[in-house]
Design an enzyme around this catalytic site. Sequence first.
Site, PDB file in Angstrom:
ATOM      1  N   GLY A 201      -0.667  -6.297   4.727  1.00 44.51           N
ATOM      2  CA  GLY A 201      -1.684  -6.979   3.915  1.00 44.51           C
ATOM      3  C   GLY A 201      -2.894  -7.379   4.725  1.00 44.51           C
ATOM      4  O   GLY A 201      -4.040  -7.226   4.286  1.00 44.51           O
ATOM      5  N   ASP A 202      -2.656  -7.893   5.924  1.00 42.00           N
ATOM      6  CA  ASP A 202      -3.768  -8.285   6.795  1.00 42.00           C
ATOM      7  C   ASP A 202      -4.576  -7.066   7.221  1.00 42.00           C
ATOM      8  O   ASP A 202      -5.810  -7.127   7.333  1.00 42.00           O
ATOM      9  CB  ASP A 202      -3.233  -9.013   8.028  1.00 42.00           C
ATOM     10  CG  ASP A 202      -2.571 -10.334   7.667  1.00 42.00           C
ATOM     11  OD1 ASP A 202      -3.150 -11.092   6.890  1.00 42.00           O
ATOM     12  OD2 ASP A 202      -1.461 -10.595   8.165  1.00 42.00           O
ATOM     13  N   ALA A 203      -3.884  -5.957   7.476  1.00 35.60           N
ATOM     14  CA  ALA A 203      -4.582  -4.723   7.850  1.00 35.60           C
ATOM     15  C   ALA A 203      -5.471  -4.245   6.704  1.00 35.60           C
ATOM     16  O   ALA A 203      -6.599  -3.791   6.931  1.00 35.60           O
ATOM     17  CB  ALA A 203      -3.574  -3.638   8.226  1.00 35.60           C
ATOM     18  N   PHE A 204      -4.958  -4.353   5.477  1.00 35.91           N
ATOM     19  CA  PHE A 204      -5.765  -3.969   4.327  1.00 35.91           C
ATOM     20  C   PHE A 204      -7.063  -4.772   4.289  1.00 35.91           C
ATOM     21  O   PHE A 204      -8.152  -4.207   4.130  1.00 35.91           O
ATOM     22  CB  PHE A 204      -4.992  -4.179   3.018  1.00 35.91           C
ATOM     23  CG  PHE A 204      -5.832  -3.926   1.800  1.00 35.91           C
ATOM     24  CD1 PHE A 204      -5.915  -2.658   1.244  1.00 35.91           C
ATOM     25  CD2 PHE A 204      -6.576  -4.952   1.215  1.00 35.91           C
ATOM     26  CE1 PHE A 204      -6.732  -2.408   0.143  1.00 35.91           C
ATOM     27  CE2 PHE A 204      -7.383  -4.722   0.114  1.00 35.91           C
ATOM     28  CZ  PHE A 204      -7.468  -3.443  -0.427  1.00 35.91           C
ATOM     29  N   GLY A 206      -8.549  -6.322   6.730  1.00 36.43           N
ATOM     30  CA  GLY A 206      -9.398  -5.944   7.854  1.00 36.43           C
ATOM     31  C   GLY A 206     -10.177  -4.676   7.576  1.00 36.43           C
ATOM     32  O   GLY A 206     -11.384  -4.598   7.833  1.00 36.43           O
TER      33      GLY A 206
END
Length: 247
Positions: A201-204, A206
């Site tokens: 989710g955090d990568a999305f 970013g």
Amino acid sequence: ETLEQCAADDGLRMVLQKTPGVATGTCAVLINGGERSLVANLAAANTFTSAHLENADAKDAVNKAQIVYTSGFFLTVSVDSIVSVCKHIVENDKTYCLNLSAPFIVQFFGEQLATAMQYADFVFANESEAAIYGETKGLGSDLAVIAKKIAALPKASGTRPRTVVFTQGASATIVCHQGKVTTYPVDALPSNLLVDTNGAGDAFVGGFLSQLIQGKELSECVRAGHFASRVIIQRSGCTFPKECTFL
């Protein structure tokens, strides 16, 4: 020091508040079949105060930032810090992004969430967090409807409409912008390539913000988010290859 050095090596500017006698937070991660469970020890992360925002480095970072992003987890620590920065954002026509982060944030920190929500230009959540928000607020179970309702909540800045983004793992991403809901399919990943969903989710977010800061269309922001999350779930831990192949 390890956290600070690793971030600096990746080109990040770190403006940390360091609390004497309190260790840096840690998190235990259990991976089972590619899925993960987390147990966090917040430690120093739970001691952040708005006083840190008054030092010269922090003020400089806030002044230079065009987009500010906070996870919902920070709502449990220092809402006054969020409000302080968000007032600057509104006054200077900048962009504030908020992630619901976890169902318990919606369930037990509703007042703090409502305080931050009024400033949010972009709201991110996964399907579980969105569903709990709908249930808690009496908005039903249709995620598209919930996205529209969140987008229509009162907003401190009228310079732009609130955009709401719901990811759903391998299912299509839902985006509500200017009252219209659009879905963006996710390219299927063979199950044998799934290594670790930690950080997806955090990568999305970013990837999404990497294009937003460049003024790209929402469709391109979502495409970059899908790319980043797809890369990270094929690796162990929250890691990326040295070279980015996004085109």
